[in-house]
Design an enzyme around this catalytic site. Structure first.
Site, short mmCIF file in Angstrom:
data_model
loop_
_atom_site.label_atom_id
_atom_site.label_comp_id
_atom_site.label_asym_id
_atom_site.label_seq_id
_atom_site.Cartn_x
_atom_site.Cartn_y
_atom_site.Cartn_z
N HIS A 76 0.80 -1.22 0.00
CA HIS A 76 0.00 0.00 0.00
C HIS A 76 0.84 1.28 0.00
O HIS A 76 0.66 2.15 -0.85
CB HIS A 76 -0.96 -0.01 1.18
CG HIS A 76 -1.87 -1.19 1.20
ND1 HIS A 76 -2.63 -1.54 0.11
CD2 HIS A 76 -2.13 -2.13 2.15
CE1 HIS A 76 -3.33 -2.63 0.39
NE2 HIS A 76 -3.04 -3.01 1.62
N CYS A 108 -7.38 -5.86 4.58
CA CYS A 108 -8.58 -5.55 5.36
C CYS A 108 -9.81 -6.28 4.82
O CYS A 108 -10.82 -6.40 5.52
CB CYS A 108 -8.84 -4.04 5.34
SG CYS A 108 -8.95 -3.34 3.69
N ILE A 148 -8.06 -8.06 13.58
CA ILE A 148 -7.97 -9.18 12.66
C ILE A 148 -8.50 -10.45 13.30
O ILE A 148 -9.23 -11.23 12.68
CB ILE A 148 -6.51 -9.37 12.18
CG1 ILE A 148 -6.09 -8.16 11.34
CG2 ILE A 148 -6.38 -10.65 11.36
CD1 ILE A 148 -4.64 -8.18 10.93
N TYR A 186 -8.57 -0.06 21.02
CA TYR A 186 -9.40 0.89 20.29
C TYR A 186 -10.65 1.37 21.01
O TYR A 186 -11.24 2.37 20.62
CB TYR A 186 -9.83 0.26 18.96
CG TYR A 186 -8.68 -0.23 18.12
CD1 TYR A 186 -7.91 0.66 17.39
CD2 TYR A 186 -8.35 -1.59 18.08
CE1 TYR A 186 -6.85 0.21 16.62
CE2 TYR A 186 -7.29 -2.04 17.31
CZ TYR A 186 -6.54 -1.13 16.58
OH TYR A 186 -5.49 -1.58 15.84
N ALA A 201 -0.30 1.24 12.78
CA ALA A 201 -0.22 0.53 11.50
C ALA A 201 -1.61 0.38 10.89
O ALA A 201 -2.37 -0.51 11.27
CB ALA A 201 0.44 -0.83 11.69
#
Length: 444
Positions: A10, A42, A160, A188, A297
């Protein structure tokens, strides 16, 4: 000018495209150890879980596309050493061919690697890492070919891991989600939101095995059971996804590193060495929520860093405006999004913060269809009242609302500015006293 890029996923792809599209006359040489470019990891869990038709849509670039623009691409070619003093990159191809490329500017886009957990039995059959396209394809092939794989343990309850737990459940497997922490998605979200995700996972049959450290994987050639510090349970496949670490071996001892081993870069993506830049998961970012460098990341961060490096390498000064780590997840229809710091994380960092939390329906009560509950929390500093984090959860798609909080953190907006923020109202979309306004009004 000769520019060598090491790594073409990316960040590398964004960097290469930006240089080739905007600056003519440079020689761009690229080395990548993989056989493909631009795989959208993703979307990997969607592919594994059968929520999309296949993997074709998960690629947006290729060797041919980049070479058509003028780059020279060496795929399946591993960079073995870099002489930063003489400005030479040494690499070896899959066929054994050796390369020596001098450079005027070097861009390191080497990404990250799965964290290698100290677990006995990792060499057994059906112990999987899932990061690359090839990893995902291998998992799918095994699930299709081997109907005896009925129980799957996912080790690691980050983004993930949670996404893969859903994917395996969609195969009809018995799924164990294992983590040493006492929750999922700890980085998060605050507990209010983590609890919502835990409930969602449980209601869909996923067994949560938190506060368990995996000690050993046992089996006769292939996986049969997993042993933790609290017990054991039978499994037929183990997926290790405890996180990733920056892939920076090429620069160790030469380039200044962050506490986790990432290359430290300035706002132009330049490292501590002249003419050497680092982008993507191997490099730091400037985190606006803490006002300092950090390691976050994300593919979105990677793309932006590639664009910034490209312009600076080619002579146009461009600085990063910083990031907030904006992110989201959707599991069995529960959508959660966040940006900046959680209340818990801010406290751990020693930042004196307050929070305001609100719960409501997305639309007025008379809108009886597709009207879901929404939870929102805004985190702000106590001293200057600037917003430094936000979280939201709903079965409604509330993802776009998080962008305004990302911008608020970036621009140093206070919670008080949000109290009278001009927010549109239409019953199809929201309430006149909407949850963003109400949360802000509830701030102390």
């Amino acid at each position: 000018m000769k520019i060598v890029v090491v790594g073409a996923n990316h960040a590398g792809t964004a960097c290469i495209n930006t240089m080739l599209d905007n600056y003519k006359g440079n020689e761009v040489v690229v080395f990548d150890s993989n056989s493909n470019i631009s795989f959208l990891g993703c979307g990997m869990a969607l592919w594994i879980g059968g929520q999309i038709a296949g993997s074709n849509g998960l690629f947006y670039s290729s060797k041919d596309k980049l070479e058509a623009k003028g780059a020279k691409i060496h795929m399946e070619t591993r960079v073995t050493n870099i002489d930063f003093d003489k400005k030479i990159v040494y690499a070896t191809g899959k066929d054994g061919k050796k390369y020596e490329e001098n450079y005027d500017k070097l861009i390191l886009s080497t990404g990250s690697l799965p964290i290698d957990l100290p677990i006995i039995g990792k060499d057994l059959e059906n112990v999987q890492y899932v990061k690359l396209f090839q990893n995902a394809q291998e998992v799918i092939n095994k699930l299709e070919a081997n109907k005896t794989i009925e129980k799957v343990a996912v080790v690691g309850a980050g983004y993930i891991g949670v996404e893969l737990a859903e994917a395996f459940k969609r195969w009809g497997k018995e799924v164990y989600l294992v983590d040493a922490a006492d929750c999922c998605l700890c980085t998060y979200y605050d507990k209010l939101f983590r609890d919502k995700m835990n409930t969602q996972l449980k209601e869909h049959g996923i067994k949560l095995e938190y506060e368990q450290l995996v000690k050993e994987i046992k089996g006769n050639g292939k996986v049969e059971k997993i042993i933790t510090n609290k017990g054991e349970f039978p499994v037929d496949m183990v997926v290790l996804c405890a996180g990733f670490k920056p892939n920076t071996d090429l620069g160790k001892g030469k380039i200044e590193l962050f506490k986790n081993g990432a290359y430290i870069v300035d706002r132009t993506q330049k490292t501590s060495l002249d003419d050497v830049y680092a982008i993507g998961d191997c490099a730091t970012v400037f985190d606006n929520s803490i006002g300092d460098i950090n390691y976050i990341a994300l593919a979105t961060n990677a793309v932006r860093s590639g664009i910034i490096a490209a312009h600076n390498v080619c002579g146009t000064k461009l600085e990063s405006i910083g990031v907030q780590g904006s992110n989201g997840i959707s599991i069995f229809g529960l959508n959660m999004v966040s940006t900046g710091l959680t209340y818990e994380k801010a406290q751990k960092l020693g930042i004196d913060v307050l929070e305001t939390t609100f719960h409501d329906l997305q639309k007025p009560e008379f809108m009886e269809h597709n009207n879901e509950e929404v939870d929102i929390r805004i985190v702000y500093r106590k001293d200057n009242r600037k917003i430094i984090g936000a979280q939201m959860a709903s079965k409604y798609d509330i993802s776009m609302a998080m962008h305004v909080f990302s911008l608020a953190i970036q621009e140093g907006v206070t919670i008080d500015k949000f109290k009278l923020l001009d927010i549109l109202f239409l019953p199809h979309f929201n309430k006149p006293y909407n949850y963003i306004t109400m949360a802000a009004l509830g701030a102390k």
